[in-house]
Scaffold this active site. Structure first.
Site, PDB file in Angstrom:
ATOM      1  N   GLY A  81       0.834  -1.186   0.000  1.00  0.00           N
ATOM      2  CA  GLY A  81       0.000   0.000   0.000  1.00  0.00           C
ATOM      3  C   GLY A  81       0.873   1.241   0.000  1.00  0.00           C
ATOM      4  N   GLN A 105       2.646  10.029   1.727  1.00  0.00           N
ATOM      5  CA  GLN A 105       4.004   9.470   1.846  1.00  0.00           C
ATOM      6  C   GLN A 105       4.936   9.922   0.718  1.00  0.00           C
ATOM      7  OE1 GLN A 105       2.243   5.339   2.462  1.00  0.00           O
ATOM      8  NE2 GLN A 105       4.127   5.150   3.600  1.00  0.00           N
ATOM      9  N   CYS A 148       5.905  -0.077   7.821  1.00  0.00           N
ATOM     10  CA  CYS A 148       5.539   1.148   7.106  1.00  0.00           C
ATOM     11  C   CYS A 148       6.742   1.595   6.283  1.00  0.00           C
ATOM     12  CB  CYS A 148       5.149   2.243   8.100  1.00  0.00           C
ATOM     13  SG  CYS A 148       4.754   3.814   7.302  1.00  0.00           S
ATOM     14  N   LEU A 149       6.486   1.931   5.023  1.00  0.00           N
ATOM     15  CA  LEU A 149       7.586   2.342   4.139  1.00  0.00           C
ATOM     16  C   LEU A 149       8.180   3.678   4.587  1.00  0.00           C
ATOM     17  CD1 LEU A 149       5.942   1.360   0.729  1.00  0.00           C
ATOM     18  CD2 LEU A 149       7.538   0.021   2.117  1.00  0.00           C
ATOM     19  N   HIS A 169      -4.316   1.450   7.834  1.00  0.00           N
ATOM     20  CA  HIS A 169      -2.966   2.045   7.841  1.00  0.00           C
ATOM     21  C   HIS A 169      -2.885   3.185   6.817  1.00  0.00           C
ATOM     22  CE1 HIS A 169       1.583   1.354   8.104  1.00  0.00           C
ATOM     23  NE2 HIS A 169       1.468   2.155   7.043  1.00  0.00           N
ATOM     24  N   GLU A 170      -3.404   2.946   5.589  1.00  0.00           N
ATOM     25  CA  GLU A 170      -3.295   3.974   4.533  1.00  0.00           C
ATOM     26  C   GLU A 170      -4.181   5.188   4.847  1.00  0.00           C
ATOM     27  OE1 GLU A 170      -0.852   3.574   2.750  1.00  0.00           O
ATOM     28  OE2 GLU A 170      -0.580   1.430   3.074  1.00  0.00           O
ATOM     29  N   HIS A 223      -2.547   7.388   7.243  1.00  0.00           N
ATOM     30  CA  HIS A 223      -1.568   8.292   6.608  1.00  0.00           C
ATOM     31  C   HIS A 223      -2.246   9.574   6.130  1.00  0.00           C
ATOM     32  CE1 HIS A 223       2.286   6.305   6.571  1.00  0.00           C
ATOM     33  NE2 HIS A 223       1.829   5.204   6.033  1.00  0.00           N
TER      34      HIS A 223
HETATM   35  O1  K1U Z   1       1.770   2.479   3.775  1.00  0.00           O
HETATM   36  C1  K1U Z   1       2.822   1.855   3.857  1.00  0.00           C
HETATM   37  O2  K1U Z   1       3.774   2.298   4.486  1.00  0.00           O
HETATM   38  C2  K1U Z   1       2.933   0.504   3.187  1.00  0.00           C
HETATM   39  C3  K1U Z   1       2.850  -0.668   4.154  1.00  0.00           C
HETATM   40  C4  K1U Z   1       1.395  -1.113   4.253  1.00  0.00           C
HETATM   41  C5  K1U Z   1       1.010  -2.083   5.355  1.00  0.00           C
HETATM   42  C6  K1U Z   1       1.737  -3.211   5.616  1.00  0.00           C
HETATM   43  C7  K1U Z   1       1.341  -4.095   6.620  1.00  0.00           C
HETATM   44  C8  K1U Z   1       0.191  -3.855   7.335  1.00  0.00           C
HETATM   45  C9  K1U Z   1      -0.529  -2.718   7.063  1.00  0.00           C
HETATM   46  C10 K1U Z   1      -0.126  -1.835   6.071  1.00  0.00           C
HETATM   47  C11 K1U Z   1       3.725  -1.780   3.586  1.00  0.00           C
HETATM   48  O3  K1U Z   1       3.483  -2.255   2.538  1.00  0.00           O
HETATM   49  S1  K1U Z   1       5.084  -2.310   4.536  1.00  0.00           S
HETATM   50  C12 K1U Z   1       5.791  -3.619   3.542  1.00  0.00           C
HETATM   51  C13 K1U Z   1       5.020  -4.897   3.609  1.00  0.00           C
HETATM   52  O4  K1U Z   1       4.260  -5.131   4.524  1.00  0.00           O
HETATM   53  C14 K1U Z   1       5.182  -5.901   2.520  1.00  0.00           C
HETATM   54  C15 K1U Z   1       6.131  -5.763   1.527  1.00  0.00           C
HETATM   55  C16 K1U Z   1       6.258  -6.720   0.532  1.00  0.00           C
HETATM   56  C17 K1U Z   1       5.407  -7.817   0.509  1.00  0.00           C
HETATM   57  C18 K1U Z   1       4.466  -7.971   1.495  1.00  0.00           C
HETATM   58  C19 K1U Z   1       4.335  -7.017   2.496  1.00  0.00           C
HETATM   59 ZN    ZN Z   2       2.845   3.430   6.136  1.00  0.00          ZN
END
Ligand code: K1U
Ligand code: ZN
Length: 180
Positions: free
Chosen positions: A47, A52, A96-97, A138-139, A142
């Site tokens: 996401g 972001q 979270c990225l 989560h999104e 943000h």
């Molecule tokens: O919004 C963001 O920072 C993205 C975040 C979203 C998220 C992840 C987990 C739970 C709720 C919301 C991410 O994508 S973190 C990376 C991640 O979880 C992932 C990356 C590659 C494959 C699978 C998962």
């Molecule tokens: Zn995030």
């Protein structure tokens, strides 16, 4: 185009994003959504919110079904809002990225219903549970200037903030900003 993903503690992550007017969907917004998807796959993540990438508009992209072999199932949502919540659950190891080097358990609603608009101007309602539900929450957080570290214990958050500030100090020593 790959966009820069803002990193904690960038103050732009705390901005509350503005609603996107019905007549504001133009080529620029479509290009932003496309760049956000490209950035999300590149990071990689499941996401990404416009906040972001430094754009304070209520736009999110998600894809929980992408795979390394090129499978894509992108979702682009404008003005998403949670209209129903049910149950409580823990999103294990949420990341979270914009918050590097931290994964944590966050208590969230187990199921949500989300209403939004699409780039094509259609209304959409989506019911989600488990990871998809956590990702929506989560999104949308943000877009309201909230980070998942706001939802963990004060002790864990303070520890993380201290570790992150130390990491940034070390990075600044290793790569000093050029003087003009
Ligand atoms: O919004 C963001 O920072 C993205 C975040 C979203 C998220 C992840 C987990 C739970 C709720 C919301 C991410 O994508 S973190 C990376 C991640 O979880 C992932 C990356 C590659 C494959 C699978 C998962
Ligand atoms: Zn995030």
């Amino acid at each position: 185009m790959i966009l820069e993903v803002l990193q904690f503690p960038d103050p732009r992550l705390r901005q509350v994003a503005a609603e996107i007017a019905d007549d504001a969907v133009d080529d620029e917004l479509r290009a932003l959504a496309s760049d956000m998807l490209e950035t999300m796959y590149d990071e990689p993540g499941i996401g990404l919110a416009a906040t972001q990438v430094g754009v304070p508009l209520r736009l999110i992209v998600m894809d929980l079904n992408w795979s390394e072999d090129g499978q894509r199932d992108p979702l682009v949502l404008l003005n998403p809002r949670i209209v129903e919540r049910e149950g409580r659950s823990v999103s294990e190891n949420e990341g979270c990225l914009s918050v590097p080097d931290l994964r944590a358990d966050v208590t969230r609603a187990e199921r949500v219903a989300v209403e939004a608009r699409t780039l094509e101007g259609e209304s959409l309602r989506r019911e989600a549970e488990g990871l998809e539900s956590y990702c929506f929450q989560h999104e949308i957080d943000h877009l309201d200037g909230k980070l998942f570290i706001d939802r963990i214990s004060r002790m864990k958050r303070d520890l993380y903030v201290r570790r992150r500030k130390k990491q940034l100090r070390l990075e600044a020593l290793e790569h000093p900003a050029p003087t003009t």
